[in-house]
Design an enzyme around this catalytic site. Structure first.
Site, PDB file in Angstrom:
ATOM      1  N   SER A 101      66.613 -21.470 -14.380  1.00 23.53           N
ATOM      2  CA  SER A 101      65.814 -20.639 -15.278  1.00 23.53           C
ATOM      3  C   SER A 101      64.737 -21.449 -16.001  1.00 23.53           C
ATOM      4  O   SER A 101      63.839 -21.995 -15.380  1.00 23.53           O
ATOM      5  CB  SER A 101      66.740 -19.924 -16.266  1.00 23.53           C
ATOM      6  OG  SER A 101      66.074 -18.937 -16.991  1.00 23.53           O
ATOM      7  N   ASP A 242      59.079 -17.474 -17.106  1.00 27.32           N
ATOM      8  CA  ASP A 242      59.854 -18.718 -17.055  1.00 27.32           C
ATOM      9  C   ASP A 242      60.047 -19.109 -15.591  1.00 27.32           C
ATOM     10  O   ASP A 242      59.501 -18.484 -14.682  1.00 27.32           O
ATOM     11  CB  ASP A 242      61.179 -18.591 -17.802  1.00 27.32           C
ATOM     12  CG  ASP A 242      62.167 -17.659 -17.114  1.00 27.32           C
ATOM     13  OD1 ASP A 242      61.718 -16.793 -16.340  1.00 27.32           O
ATOM     14  OD2 ASP A 242      63.383 -17.788 -17.349  1.00 27.32           O
ATOM     15  N   ASP A 244      62.262 -18.848 -13.274  1.00 27.18           N
ATOM     16  CA  ASP A 244      62.711 -17.911 -12.241  1.00 27.18           C
ATOM     17  C   ASP A 244      62.209 -16.495 -12.493  1.00 27.18           C
ATOM     18  O   ASP A 244      62.610 -15.559 -11.809  1.00 27.18           O
ATOM     19  CB  ASP A 244      64.241 -17.929 -12.109  1.00 27.18           C
ATOM     20  CG  ASP A 244      64.957 -17.397 -13.345  1.00 27.18           C
ATOM     21  OD1 ASP A 244      64.363 -17.447 -14.440  1.00 27.18           O
ATOM     22  OD2 ASP A 244      66.100 -16.944 -13.212  1.00 27.18           O
TER      23      ASP A 244
END
Length: 447
Positions: A101, A242, A244
């Site tokens: 992430s 972000d 992902d």
């Protein structure tokens, strides 16, 4: 039962530290065994972000899944919500996203989705954990039953078309100048392309991943570069994803940051006016600002709070019938369209509201004045924990001091050896004092 591998969002840690090829292999085997049930040909889709370690982890996962008889469809770099969507679309038994992430490049992780596109339940994760540490050699497929693996082309176009279909057919973004920061992550191709296809004048930054620069000095957790670019290019709005792309932060034309609470307020108000809310309210976590709760109440909507983590928001939405929820960090879940947070779809809703309102983003995106909110961490020594009875009394005393116009939250972190203390209220000085006093009292009780 305590979980050894899975946290609140899959398995995550330092690449070749926690996340090793051996662990990835065993996760693939264990998850494959759990989902390799029934007499049909089983398949799993695997996506990833742009971290260098993604190649290593993907290869190990493929080996694990094929060894227990599952076919693998490799998507390459794709946003997490795209993997969830494609898991359902391709009728896969399981979806996997390789990503940490918003973390730096040297971390990585493994997120798992069921055939319905939702993150796995605690029970299924525990079942997989138990298998990871078992003798998996007994679960290997016979030679004729080994799985196959292949890379799938055209998945970017499929996700872009899916994202565009979440908007009205007659809506476009003509006349909007948009800066998009892809965080050098998974959406570096699809996000700028989708915005361009909808007619926006697109300026992309953070769209040159090299395996090391994901989330570096950019993206939703560091929107300063985006704010600078928005003002430099005199753009109407900035969008920061972000690594992902399951979360988003907005920057208005003045360079001011708009967080997930404001985004939920905008979408909730817009959907209420359009009659699109399935219930009169939304779901958010205990971290969402009290200002959001007051704003929603003023327009006749409820706020249902959950523990921190978008999976808990999603579960509450499903159980209670809400179709909008999210987190202050920018995870926005719109269950009419997707099963998990989707930064691009949330950004689309903001742009649609901007077009409908015909006002600058600085007016359209600021629905309420947030209350002063202070969050501090108290690091714990190994093996030390505050006395529960004393903690309860400390929190109760703090609540009395804050009164009805404030609130306090004390919770252990799920990822670090710290206790997080958050308080908010109308009086910033009082809030700061209360937080410091609580940390001091908790430290004394844990001595």
């Amino acid at each position: 039962m305590a979980r050894k591998y899975f946290g609140t969002d899959g398995i995550r840690g330092r690449a070749n530290g926690v996340i090793t090829p051996d662990l990835a292999l065993r996760v693939g085997m264990a998850a494959g065994v759990v989902f390799n049930r029934g007499d049909h040909r089983h398949r799993v889709v695997i996506g990833k972000d742009t971290r260098l370690s993604g190649y290593m982890i993907e290869t190990a996962l493929v080996s694990g899944f094929t060894s227990v008889g599952m076919d693998v469809l490799q998507l390459g770099p794709m946003p997490t919500p795209a993997v969830a969507m494609l898991t359902r679309s391709m009728r896969a038994d399981l979806g996997v996203m390789i990503s940490a992430s918003h973390n730096p490049y040297d971390d990585n992780g493994i997120k798992l989705f069921g055939p319905d596109g939702y993150k796995l339940s605690d029970e299924v994760e525990l079942e997989i954990e138990n298998l990871i540490d078992s003798d998996l050699s007994k679960k290997l497929a016979k030679s004729p039953d080994l799985g196959r693996a292949k890379r799938i082309d055209g998945v970017h176009d499929r996700y872009i078309e899916f994202a565009k279909r979440t908007l009205s057919r007659n809506l476009d973004f003509e006349g909007l100048r948009v800066v998009i920061d892809c965080a050098n992550g998974a959406a570096y191709r699809v996000a700028p392309a989708a915005l361009w296809e909808l007619g926006a004048d697109v300026i992309a930054i953070g769209d040159q991943p090299d395996g090391f620069n994901i989330n570096k000095d950019g993206g939703s957790t560091a929107p300063h570069a985006l704010a600078t670019k928005v003002k430099e290019m005199r753009a109407d709005i900035g969008i920061a994803l972000d690594g992902d792309a399951d979360r988003v932060i907005i920057v208005d034309e003045k360079g001011h940051v708009v967080d997930g609470d404001q985004l939920m307020a905008v979408i909730a108000q817009s959907w209420k006016e359009e009659g699109r809310l399935s219930k009169p309210g939304i779901v958010a976590t205990v971290m969402s600002n009290l200002g959001l709760e007051r704003f929603l109440k003023d327009i006749g909507l409820d706020l249902v709070r959950t523990p921190v983590g978008d999976r808990y928001v999603s579960e509450a939405m499903r159980e209670q019938g809400y179709n909008l929820g999210g987190e202050q960090s920018g995870h926005i879940i719109m269950s009419d369209h997707t099963t998990t947070g989707d930064g691009l779809l949330a950004a689309f809703q903001m742009l649609a509201f901007l077009k409908k309102l015909g006002r600058p983003a600085s007016e359209a995106c600021h629905r309420f004045e947030p209350l002063p909110q202070i969050l501090k961490n108290m690091r714990m020594r190994p093996g030390s924990t505050p006395d529960k009875a004393q903690m309860t009394k400390i929190v109760a005393d703090a609540e009395k001091r804050l009164g009805a116009g404030g609130r306090i939250l004390v919770r252990p972190s799920g990822t670090e050896p710290v206790i997080r203390v958050m308080a908010e209220g109308d009086d910033r000085a009082l809030v700061e004092t209360v937080v410091d006093d609580v940390i001091g009292a908790l430290s004394a009780s844990a001595a």
